[in-house]
Design a protein around this motif. Structure first.
Motif, PDB file in Angstrom:
ATOM      1  N   LEU A 259       0.831  -1.203   0.000  1.00  0.00           N
ATOM      2  CA  LEU A 259       0.000   0.000   0.000  1.00  0.00           C
ATOM      3  C   LEU A 259       0.866   1.254   0.000  1.00  0.00           C
ATOM      4  CD1 LEU A 259      -2.976   0.719  -0.019  1.00  0.00           C
ATOM      5  CD2 LEU A 259      -2.956   0.710   2.470  1.00  0.00           C
ATOM      6  N   GLN A 260       1.938   1.211   0.788  1.00  0.00           N
ATOM      7  CA  GLN A 260       2.868   2.334   0.827  1.00  0.00           C
ATOM      8  C   GLN A 260       3.507   2.544  -0.552  1.00  0.00           C
ATOM      9  OE1 GLN A 260       3.379   3.395   4.183  1.00  0.00           O
ATOM     10  NE2 GLN A 260       4.901   4.999   3.971  1.00  0.00           N
ATOM     11  N   CYS A 261       3.812   1.462  -1.217  1.00  0.00           N
ATOM     12  CA  CYS A 261       4.411   1.530  -2.554  1.00  0.00           C
ATOM     13  C   CYS A 261       3.435   2.124  -3.561  1.00  0.00           C
ATOM     14  CB  CYS A 261       4.835   0.129  -2.996  1.00  0.00           C
ATOM     15  SG  CYS A 261       5.535   0.067  -4.660  1.00  0.00           S
ATOM     16  N   LEU A 262       2.168   1.710  -3.501  1.00  0.00           N
ATOM     17  CA  LEU A 262       1.147   2.234  -4.411  1.00  0.00           C
ATOM     18  C   LEU A 262       0.926   3.729  -4.199  1.00  0.00           C
ATOM     19  CD1 LEU A 262      -1.453  -0.693  -4.236  1.00  0.00           C
ATOM     20  CD2 LEU A 262      -0.057  -0.051  -6.208  1.00  0.00           C
ATOM     21  N   LEU A 263       0.987   4.164  -2.951  1.00  0.00           N
ATOM     22  CA  LEU A 263       0.855   5.602  -2.657  1.00  0.00           C
ATOM     23  C   LEU A 263       2.018   6.377  -3.250  1.00  0.00           C
ATOM     24  CD1 LEU A 263      -0.367   6.285   0.978  1.00  0.00           C
ATOM     25  CD2 LEU A 263      -1.561   6.688  -1.148  1.00  0.00           C
ATOM     26  N   ALA A 264       3.223   5.846  -3.068  1.00  0.00           N
ATOM     27  CA  ALA A 264       4.422   6.524  -3.564  1.00  0.00           C
ATOM     28  C   ALA A 264       4.406   6.636  -5.087  1.00  0.00           C
ATOM     29  CB  ALA A 264       5.673   5.774  -3.094  1.00  0.00           C
ATOM     30  N   LEU A 265       3.783   5.667  -5.761  1.00  0.00           N
ATOM     31  CA  LEU A 265       3.716   5.692  -7.224  1.00  0.00           C
ATOM     32  C   LEU A 265       2.838   6.827  -7.741  1.00  0.00           C
ATOM     33  CD1 LEU A 265       3.301   1.889  -8.104  1.00  0.00           C
ATOM     34  CD2 LEU A 265       5.281   3.344  -8.621  1.00  0.00           C
ATOM     35  N   LYS A 266       1.832   7.235  -6.932  1.00  0.00           N
ATOM     36  CA  LYS A 266       0.849   8.256  -7.362  1.00  0.00           C
ATOM     37  C   LYS A 266       0.287   7.877  -8.735  1.00  0.00           C
ATOM     38  CE  LYS A 266       2.930  11.887  -4.579  1.00  0.00           C
ATOM     39  NZ  LYS A 266       3.477  13.253  -4.504  1.00  0.00           N
ATOM     40  N   THR A 267      -0.182   6.662  -8.803  1.00  0.00           N
ATOM     41  CA  THR A 267      -0.595   6.084 -10.074  1.00  0.00           C
ATOM     42  C   THR A 267      -1.990   6.528 -10.508  1.00  0.00           C
ATOM     43  OG1 THR A 267      -0.956   4.006 -11.249  1.00  0.00           O
ATOM     44  CG2 THR A 267      -1.514   4.022  -8.916  1.00  0.00           C
ATOM     45  N   MET A 268      -2.172   6.613 -11.823  1.00  0.00           N
ATOM     46  CA  MET A 268      -3.498   6.840 -12.405  1.00  0.00           C
ATOM     47  C   MET A 268      -4.055   5.548 -12.996  1.00  0.00           C
ATOM     48  SD  MET A 268      -3.116  10.524 -14.323  1.00  0.00           S
ATOM     49  CE  MET A 268      -4.864  10.548 -14.736  1.00  0.00           C
ATOM     50  N   GLU A 269      -3.279   4.488 -12.906  1.00  0.00           N
ATOM     51  CA  GLU A 269      -3.668   3.200 -13.475  1.00  0.00           C
ATOM     52  C   GLU A 269      -4.856   2.614 -12.689  1.00  0.00           C
ATOM     53  OE1 GLU A 269      -4.329  -0.048 -15.410  1.00  0.00           O
ATOM     54  OE2 GLU A 269      -2.816   1.373 -16.124  1.00  0.00           O
ATOM     55  N   PRO A 270      -6.013   2.436 -13.336  1.00  0.00           N
ATOM     56  CA  PRO A 270      -7.205   1.937 -12.629  1.00  0.00           C
ATOM     57  C   PRO A 270      -6.973   0.619 -11.899  1.00  0.00           C
ATOM     58  CG  PRO A 270      -7.801   2.730 -14.815  1.00  0.00           C
ATOM     59  CD  PRO A 270      -6.303   2.742 -14.749  1.00  0.00           C
ATOM     60  N   GLY A 271      -6.213  -0.284 -12.516  1.00  0.00           N
ATOM     61  CA  GLY A 271      -5.961  -1.571 -11.882  1.00  0.00           C
ATOM     62  C   GLY A 271      -5.220  -1.454 -10.571  1.00  0.00           C
ATOM     63  N   LEU A 272      -4.222  -0.577 -10.519  1.00  0.00           N
ATOM     64  CA  LEU A 272      -3.453  -0.383  -9.288  1.00  0.00           C
ATOM     65  C   LEU A 272      -4.283   0.321  -8.212  1.00  0.00           C
ATOM     66  CD1 LEU A 272       0.039   0.631 -10.767  1.00  0.00           C
ATOM     67  CD2 LEU A 272      -0.657  -1.581  -9.823  1.00  0.00           C
ATOM     68  N   LYS A 273      -5.135   1.256  -8.646  1.00  0.00           N
ATOM     69  CA  LYS A 273      -6.016   1.933  -7.685  1.00  0.00           C
ATOM     70  C   LYS A 273      -7.022   0.941  -7.083  1.00  0.00           C
ATOM     71  CE  LYS A 273      -7.448   6.090  -9.156  1.00  0.00           C
ATOM     72  NZ  LYS A 273      -7.848   7.167 -10.108  1.00  0.00           N
ATOM     73  N   LYS A 274      -7.513   0.038  -7.909  1.00  0.00           N
ATOM     74  CA  LYS A 274      -8.431  -0.990  -7.414  1.00  0.00           C
ATOM     75  C   LYS A 274      -7.730  -1.929  -6.437  1.00  0.00           C
ATOM     76  CE  LYS A 274     -11.674  -1.114 -11.307  1.00  0.00           C
ATOM     77  NZ  LYS A 274     -12.196  -1.906 -12.460  1.00  0.00           N
ATOM     78  N   GLU A 275      -6.451  -2.194  -6.717  1.00  0.00           N
ATOM     79  CA  GLU A 275      -5.670  -3.045  -5.803  1.00  0.00           C
ATOM     80  C   GLU A 275      -5.549  -2.399  -4.435  1.00  0.00           C
ATOM     81  OE1 GLU A 275      -1.184  -4.933  -5.266  1.00  0.00           O
ATOM     82  OE2 GLU A 275      -1.714  -3.920  -7.152  1.00  0.00           O
ATOM     83  N   ALA A 276      -5.274  -1.089  -4.426  1.00  0.00           N
ATOM     84  CA  ALA A 276      -5.162  -0.365  -3.153  1.00  0.00           C
ATOM     85  C   ALA A 276      -6.489  -0.387  -2.402  1.00  0.00           C
ATOM     86  CB  ALA A 276      -4.722   1.076  -3.410  1.00  0.00           C
ATOM     87  N   LEU A 277      -7.585  -0.161  -3.122  1.00  0.00           N
ATOM     88  CA  LEU A 277      -8.903  -0.180  -2.493  1.00  0.00           C
ATOM     89  C   LEU A 277      -9.226  -1.562  -1.929  1.00  0.00           C
ATOM     90  CD1 LEU A 277     -11.629   1.036  -1.795  1.00  0.00           C
ATOM     91  CD2 LEU A 277     -12.383   0.578  -4.127  1.00  0.00           C
ATOM     92  N   LYS A 278      -8.861  -2.609  -2.667  1.00  0.00           N
ATOM     93  CA  LYS A 278      -9.127  -3.978  -2.197  1.00  0.00           C
ATOM     94  C   LYS A 278      -8.388  -4.259  -0.894  1.00  0.00           C
ATOM     95  CE  LYS A 278      -9.267  -8.793  -3.734  1.00  0.00           C
ATOM     96  NZ  LYS A 278      -8.819  -9.335  -2.443  1.00  0.00           N
ATOM     97  N   ILE A 279      -7.139  -3.792  -0.807  1.00  0.00           N
ATOM     98  CA  ILE A 279      -6.370  -3.994   0.429  1.00  0.00           C
ATOM     99  C   ILE A 279      -7.091  -3.324   1.605  1.00  0.00           C
ATOM    100  CG2 ILE A 279      -4.225  -3.393   1.632  1.00  0.00           C
ATOM    101  CD1 ILE A 279      -2.778  -3.652  -1.077  1.00  0.00           C
ATOM    102  N   LEU A 280      -7.579  -2.093   1.384  1.00  0.00           N
ATOM    103  CA  LEU A 280      -8.253  -1.354   2.453  1.00  0.00           C
ATOM    104  C   LEU A 280      -9.617  -1.959   2.795  1.00  0.00           C
ATOM    105  CD1 LEU A 280      -7.337   2.273   1.347  1.00  0.00           C
ATOM    106  CD2 LEU A 280      -6.490   1.078   3.367  1.00  0.00           C
TER     107      LEU A 280
END
Length: 325
Positions: A259-280
């Motif tokens: 999750l920390q890595c996904l935040l640091a990426l500041k990604t616009m990629e929908p798949g990665l954003k969905k991954e972060a949401l799934k973790i939460l």
């Protein structure tokens, strides 16, 4: 070869020739400033602000300020002034927020700074800040001037800490999160209540309630943002669900690092954003946030019971709470 610039005579004569009145008379002033009234000049370099205001949002703050004024009973002139000032400050702050967050969209449209440029947008937002200060100063109320300056400083302290947390990818913790939110979102509500009280010549007795309202409002926004667009993930922001997940050890080490890595990426990629949401979602942080909102709503309602009846304010709170379900 270009001819070097030369001048004869004293420096004062050169400065006089290049004075503002002389420059405004030049035929090559392409924007035609010399033919414009002051308000027209203001409009031209505030296009980024007016562009944002074409889609002004739901004006929820206006409705809350009107409802809270039931207790203060400020005159209509002062109520309308404070509503207008708070709306202008809020929207000007969004212009700056979007630059600081490197955002792409605001209210479904391309951000102002990506249309009009960073320099013009920054200048426009700062102009609106000072314009609001001028409008308050014209009321000849020293206490209102003092309140305005105090709260503007506090708003920028909160914003500064928010930026530090985002840029360094550091979890501010629950205490840090609450302070940032109380200074920023709660700050505008607090500023509204203190301004109304000062302009009405009354003692401020409701800023505590307005801060709690601001904290509720921001956690509510974090909750909806995560469930809808997930822009906070793109901007690397530590919203309430994420702060709780990390501080209250809802995550295992692997998910926390991811999750920390996904935040640091500041990604616009929908798949990665969905991954972060799934973790939460999987760790219970989103459900926990919803429960906190219910508790805060109950706290606000309890405080309302100790005040004069205010059906409008209670209805607004119920409307927000309904959107959570």
């Amino acid at each position: 070869m270009a001819t070097p610039f030369k001048y004869t005579g004293s420096l004062s004569k050169v400065i006089k020739r290049l004075s503002l009145p002389a420059l405004l008379k030049l035929r090559n002033v392409s924007v035609g400033i010399r033919n414009l009234a002051l308000h027209e000049v203001d409009y031209r370099f505030n296009k980024s602000f007016h562009y944002l205001m074409k889609n002004p949002g739901k004006k929820v703050r206006d409705k809350f300020i009107e409802a809270l004024n039931v207790y203060i009973e400020a005159e209509d002139h002062h109520l309308n002034l404070v509503k207008s000032v708070i709306a202008s400050l809020h929207n000007a702050s969004l212009l700056i927020d979007d630059i600081e967050d490197n955002a792409y969209f605001r209210r479904g449209e391309i951000c102002s700074h990506r249309v009009f440029g960073v320099g013009m947008t920054l200048n426009s937002a700062n102009f609106i800040y000072f314009n609001c200060m001028d409008r308050i100063a014209r009321e000849n109320c020293p206490e209102a001037n003092k309140v305005f300056l105090e709260e503007m400083l506090e708003l920028h302290r909160g914003q500064g800490l928010d930026i530090l947390s985002t840029e360094d990818c550091i979890n501010p913790g629950l205490d840090g999160y609450v302070y940032i939110v109380a200074a920023k979102t709660g700050g505008l509500f607090r500023l509204a209540m203190r301004l109304l009280s000062a302009l009405a010549g009354k003692k401020d007795e409701y800023s505590g309630f307005s801060v709690l309202l601001g904290v509720y409002f921001q956690i509510f926004d974090d909750y909806l943002n995560l469930k809808k667009e997930g822009d906070d993930i793109t901007e690397g922001k530590f919203g309430f669900p994420l702060v709780c997940a990390m501080q209250q050890k809802m995550l295992n080490r692997r998910d926390s690092e991811r999750l920390q890595c996904l935040l640091a990426l500041k990604t616009m990629e929908p798949g990665l954003k969905k991954e972060a949401l799934k973790i939460l979602l999987d760790c219970g942080a989103v459900a926990h946030t919803r429960n906190v909102l219910v508790r805060l709503y109950n706290d606000l309602c309890s405080q309302l019971e100790g005040l004069a009846a205010n059906p409008q304010l209670k209805q607004l709170l119920q409307l927000l709470q309904t959107r959570i379900n």
